[in-house]
Design an enzyme around this catalytic site. Structure first.
Site, short mmCIF file in Angstrom:
data_model
loop_
_atom_site.label_atom_id
_atom_site.label_comp_id
_atom_site.label_asym_id
_atom_site.label_seq_id
_atom_site.Cartn_x
_atom_site.Cartn_y
_atom_site.Cartn_z
N CYS A 131 45.52 -34.62 -29.61
CA CYS A 131 45.70 -35.35 -30.87
C CYS A 131 45.79 -36.85 -30.64
O CYS A 131 45.09 -37.63 -31.28
CB CYS A 131 46.97 -34.85 -31.57
SG CYS A 131 47.41 -35.81 -33.01
N CYS A 189 42.91 -36.46 -33.31
CA CYS A 189 43.31 -36.96 -34.63
C CYS A 189 43.49 -38.48 -34.70
O CYS A 189 42.97 -39.13 -35.61
CB CYS A 189 44.64 -36.34 -35.05
SG CYS A 189 44.90 -34.67 -34.48
N LYS A 215 40.35 -40.70 -33.73
CA LYS A 215 39.34 -40.36 -34.75
C LYS A 215 39.65 -41.08 -36.06
O LYS A 215 38.76 -41.69 -36.67
CB LYS A 215 39.34 -38.84 -34.95
CG LYS A 215 38.49 -38.28 -36.05
CD LYS A 215 39.13 -38.22 -37.41
CE LYS A 215 40.48 -37.59 -37.52
NZ LYS A 215 40.50 -36.15 -37.43
N TYR A 261 34.93 -29.30 -38.58
CA TYR A 261 35.70 -30.53 -38.75
C TYR A 261 35.10 -31.69 -37.95
O TYR A 261 34.90 -32.78 -38.46
CB TYR A 261 37.11 -30.35 -38.18
CG TYR A 261 38.12 -29.59 -38.98
CD1 TYR A 261 39.13 -30.26 -39.67
CD2 TYR A 261 38.14 -28.20 -39.02
CE1 TYR A 261 40.12 -29.58 -40.35
CE2 TYR A 261 39.12 -27.51 -39.70
CZ TYR A 261 40.10 -28.20 -40.37
OH TYR A 261 41.08 -27.52 -41.04
N GLU A 291 33.33 -35.07 -39.38
CA GLU A 291 34.08 -36.33 -39.27
C GLU A 291 33.27 -37.38 -38.49
O GLU A 291 33.19 -38.55 -38.91
CB GLU A 291 35.43 -36.09 -38.59
CG GLU A 291 36.35 -35.26 -39.48
CD GLU A 291 37.73 -35.01 -38.90
OE1 GLU A 291 38.64 -34.70 -39.67
OE2 GLU A 291 37.90 -35.11 -37.67
N HIS A 332 49.23 -43.68 -63.98
CA HIS A 332 47.96 -44.21 -64.46
C HIS A 332 47.78 -45.65 -64.03
O HIS A 332 48.74 -46.41 -64.07
CB HIS A 332 47.94 -44.13 -66.00
CG HIS A 332 46.61 -44.50 -66.58
ND1 HIS A 332 45.50 -43.69 -66.45
CD2 HIS A 332 46.22 -45.59 -67.27
CE1 HIS A 332 44.48 -44.28 -67.05
NE2 HIS A 332 44.89 -45.44 -67.55
N GLU A 357 46.24 -38.43 -60.92
CA GLU A 357 46.73 -37.96 -62.23
C GLU A 357 45.82 -36.88 -62.80
O GLU A 357 46.26 -36.11 -63.67
CB GLU A 357 46.88 -39.13 -63.20
CG GLU A 357 45.58 -39.77 -63.63
CD GLU A 357 45.77 -40.91 -64.64
OE1 GLU A 357 46.56 -40.77 -65.56
OE2 GLU A 357 45.10 -41.95 -64.46
P1 NDP Z 1 35.03 -25.70 -35.92
O1 NDP Z 1 35.49 -24.35 -35.48
O2 NDP Z 1 35.72 -26.37 -37.05
O3 NDP Z 1 33.47 -25.67 -36.22
C1 NDP Z 1 32.55 -25.26 -35.25
C2 NDP Z 1 31.17 -25.41 -35.82
O4 NDP Z 1 30.21 -25.15 -34.81
C3 NDP Z 1 30.89 -24.43 -36.95
O5 NDP Z 1 30.05 -25.08 -37.88
C4 NDP Z 1 30.18 -23.31 -36.21
O6 NDP Z 1 29.29 -22.60 -37.06
C5 NDP Z 1 29.37 -24.07 -35.20
N1 NDP Z 1 29.03 -23.31 -34.01
C6 NDP Z 1 29.86 -22.58 -33.23
N2 NDP Z 1 29.19 -22.06 -32.19
C7 NDP Z 1 27.91 -22.46 -32.32
C8 NDP Z 1 26.75 -22.25 -31.56
N3 NDP Z 1 26.77 -21.52 -30.45
N4 NDP Z 1 25.59 -22.80 -31.99
C9 NDP Z 1 25.55 -23.55 -33.11
N5 NDP Z 1 26.63 -23.80 -33.87
C10 NDP Z 1 27.80 -23.25 -33.48
O7 NDP Z 1 35.11 -26.56 -34.57
P2 NDP Z 1 35.16 -28.12 -34.29
O8 NDP Z 1 34.60 -28.25 -32.92
O9 NDP Z 1 34.55 -28.92 -35.38
O10 NDP Z 1 36.71 -28.40 -34.30
C11 NDP Z 1 37.59 -27.58 -33.53
C12 NDP Z 1 38.90 -27.39 -34.22
O11 NDP Z 1 39.69 -28.55 -34.04
C13 NDP Z 1 38.86 -27.20 -35.73
O12 NDP Z 1 38.58 -25.88 -36.13
C14 NDP Z 1 40.25 -27.62 -36.12
O13 NDP Z 1 41.13 -26.54 -35.94
C15 NDP Z 1 40.56 -28.72 -35.14
N6 NDP Z 1 40.31 -30.05 -35.75
C16 NDP Z 1 41.04 -30.45 -36.82
C17 NDP Z 1 40.82 -31.67 -37.42
C18 NDP Z 1 41.62 -32.07 -38.62
O14 NDP Z 1 42.65 -31.47 -38.87
N7 NDP Z 1 41.18 -33.07 -39.38
C19 NDP Z 1 39.81 -32.59 -36.92
C20 NDP Z 1 39.07 -32.08 -35.80
C21 NDP Z 1 39.32 -30.86 -35.25
P3 NDP Z 1 29.79 -21.31 -37.89
O15 NDP Z 1 30.55 -21.80 -39.05
O16 NDP Z 1 28.50 -20.64 -38.24
O17 NDP Z 1 30.61 -20.49 -36.94
#
Ligand code: NDP
Length: 450
Positions: free
Chosen positions: A42, A47, A50, A176, A180, A433, A438
């Site tokens: 984080c 976080c 970022k 995510y 982002e 407002h 709101e």
């Molecule tokens: P996510 O799990 O959010 O998303 C992973 C993405 O990659 C999905 O779109 C998934 O598709 C795709 N994917 C997975 N495997 C493959 C593959 N082999 N080929 C192609 N696409 C693939 O992971 P992130 O890496 O974005 O983030 C990790 C975690 O970190 C988040 O889930 C969250 O818990 C945390 N995080 C939180 C944040 C916040 O609170 N603002 C910010 C950043 C991270 P599909 O949907 O089809 O599985």
């Protein structure tokens, strides 16, 4: 047998540090080991940096928006190295705070990797140390997809230390991190392509949020490639030729994969302590953070459930109180609000429309409008707000927003949802407002029944 410590925490990220400090406050002998950086993902590669980078992107957009308000702001030059250096100073300051907080709490600190030798003995950077109880708080790391040329790609850990801002960036993933960073890089002036295998980004989020986010990303100049993935990357003369599963070829200066995160359990010797993991390598726990070994506990991303910093902190604090304090605090982990710091951001709490409808009829209240700022700025950006209400009890089950300040607004609404607020409670609340917030208390007309 006397142990060196009452509790040993492996991992100095948000969850581990909170757990160790609270345990120390309860008077127990506690130690924490961190092999990489205090504050964990984080603070160092997640976080915090970022969000600083999202802010940098927003300044550039705000400068453009100011023209509609009479400012004659000339387009300035963006200095990536200055941003990375400023970010680095802030992260260094936060690392120091984390370490000093631990020091001041009376916790023993080890800048080292800790590995199980047997159930109660750890190798901590070459020292043998014993503990009655052990907490696993080792977090996770970015997954690295496997396709020809994957070695030419980066993951989020690398993105915070790039020497320059690449001109053309291809992101893989619709989660995510991809969403982002797409906003960050596009806002800073790069050409961005996002490739994801679903029809819309952010699988699991409310469908209206997903649809509107895809539109907002496109309006922000981001090129979207839904229903596709990367099949190969070839490098020639500094340019990366990216081939997608639909046959599209993209030329890029940077290919960034964000395809999820994996729990950090490899090489910890968990089998020597009888700690079971699942197929993905996550430590199996119950809702009391208990693992298959009675004296070993696990909190945060290493358990791969709700991988969010405040959840890890709540789990670490509750565990510390349960083991050494008067009793655990009660955190509402069933309705955790979450935000995606896209440009503009998303925030959400509670059930999606589809999840609510699966339980019974739901009243849906939805509004889309141009926020006041953009009436003058001319930016094509809409805000969307949505309430999902149980038709029978009138309890608000979900609140969703895409638009500026969404995370700040939804945090407040998450208290109302945790208190069991009904739609009528929202209706009798007087708005502030003029704000966007709101709108959540003036949604009079039901949009549809789900
Ligand atoms: P996510 O799990 O959010 O998303 C992973 C993405 O990659 C999905 O779109 C998934 O598709 C795709 N994917 C997975 N495997 C493959 C593959 N082999 N080929 C192609 N696409 C693939 O992971 P992130 O890496 O974005 O983030 C990790 C975690 O970190 C988040 O889930 C969250 O818990 C945390 N995080 C939180 C944040 C916040 O609170 N603002 C910010 C950043 C991270 P599909 O949907 O089809 O599985």
């Amino acid at each position: 047998m006397p142990y060196d410590f009452d509790l040993f925490v492996i991992g100095g990220g948000s969850g581990g540090v909170r757990c160790a400090r609270i345990v120390a406050g309860h008077g127990a002998r506690v130690a924490v080991a961190e092999e990489r950086f205090w504050g964990g993902t984080c603070v160092n590669v997640g976080c915090v940096p970022k969000k600083l980078m999202v802010m940098a992107a927003e300044y550039g957009l705000a400068a453009q928006d100011s023209h509609g308000f009479g400012w004659d702001t000339a387009p300035g030059r963006f200095d990536w190295a200055a941003l990375i250096a400023a970010k680095g100073r802030e992260i260094g300051r936060l690392n120091g705070i984390y370490r000093r907080l631990l020091d001041g709490s009376g916790c023993a600190i080890f800048d080292a990797r800790a590995v199980f030798l047997d159930a109660h003995t750890l190798d901590v950077g070459g020292q043998r140390l014993t503990a009655e109880r052990i907490v696993l708080a080792t977090g996770g790391r970015p997954a690295r997809p496997d396709f020809p040329g994957a070695a030419h790609t980066i993951v989020s850990d690398d993105a915070f230390f790039l020497p320059d801002l690449p001109r053309r960036i291809v992101l893989l993933g619709g989660g995510y991190i991809a969403v982002e960073f797409a906003g960050i890089f596009a806002g800073l002036g790069a050409e961005v392509d996002v490739v994801y295998r679903q029809p819309l980004p952010l699988r699991g989020f409310d469908e209206d949020l997903r649809t509107d986010l895809a539109q907002a990303m496109a309006a922000g100049g981001i090129r979207l490639h839904p229903g596709a993935t990367i099949v190969a990357v070839e490098e020639a003369g500094g340019t990366k030729r990216v081939t997608l599963s639909d046959g599209t070829a993209l030329d890029a200066d940077l290919v960034f994969t964000a395809t999820g995160r994996l729990p950090n359990t490899a090489g910890l010797g968990l089998e020597r302590a009888g700690v079971a993991t699942d197929a993905a390598g996550a430590v199996r726990v119950n809702d009391r953070a208990e693992t298959s070994a009675a004296h070993v506990f696990a909190i945060g991303d290493v358990t791969n459930r709700l991988n969010l910093t405040p959840v890890a902190i709540a789990e670490g604090h509750a565990l510390a109180d349960r083991l050494f304090g008067a009793g655990p605090r009660d955190w509402a982990l069933n309705a955790v609000a979450t935000a995606v710091f896209s440009v503009p951001p998303i925030a959400t709490v509670g059930l999606t429309e589809a999840a609510a409808a699966a339980r019974g009829p739901a009243d849906i209240y939805l509004t889309r409008f141009t926020p006041m700022r953009h009436a003058l700025s001319g930016r094509a950006r809409k805000t969307m707000m949505k309430l999902v209400v149980c038709q029978k009890t009138q309890r608000v089950l979900g609140a969703h927003m895409l638009g500026e300040d969404a995370p700040e607004i939804i945090q407040g609404l998450s208290i109302a949802l945790n208190c069991g607020a009904t739609k009528q409670d929202f209706d009798r609340t007087v708005g502030i407002h003029p704000t966007a917030a709101e709108e959540f208390v003036t949604l009079r007309t039901r949009t549809r029944v789900a």
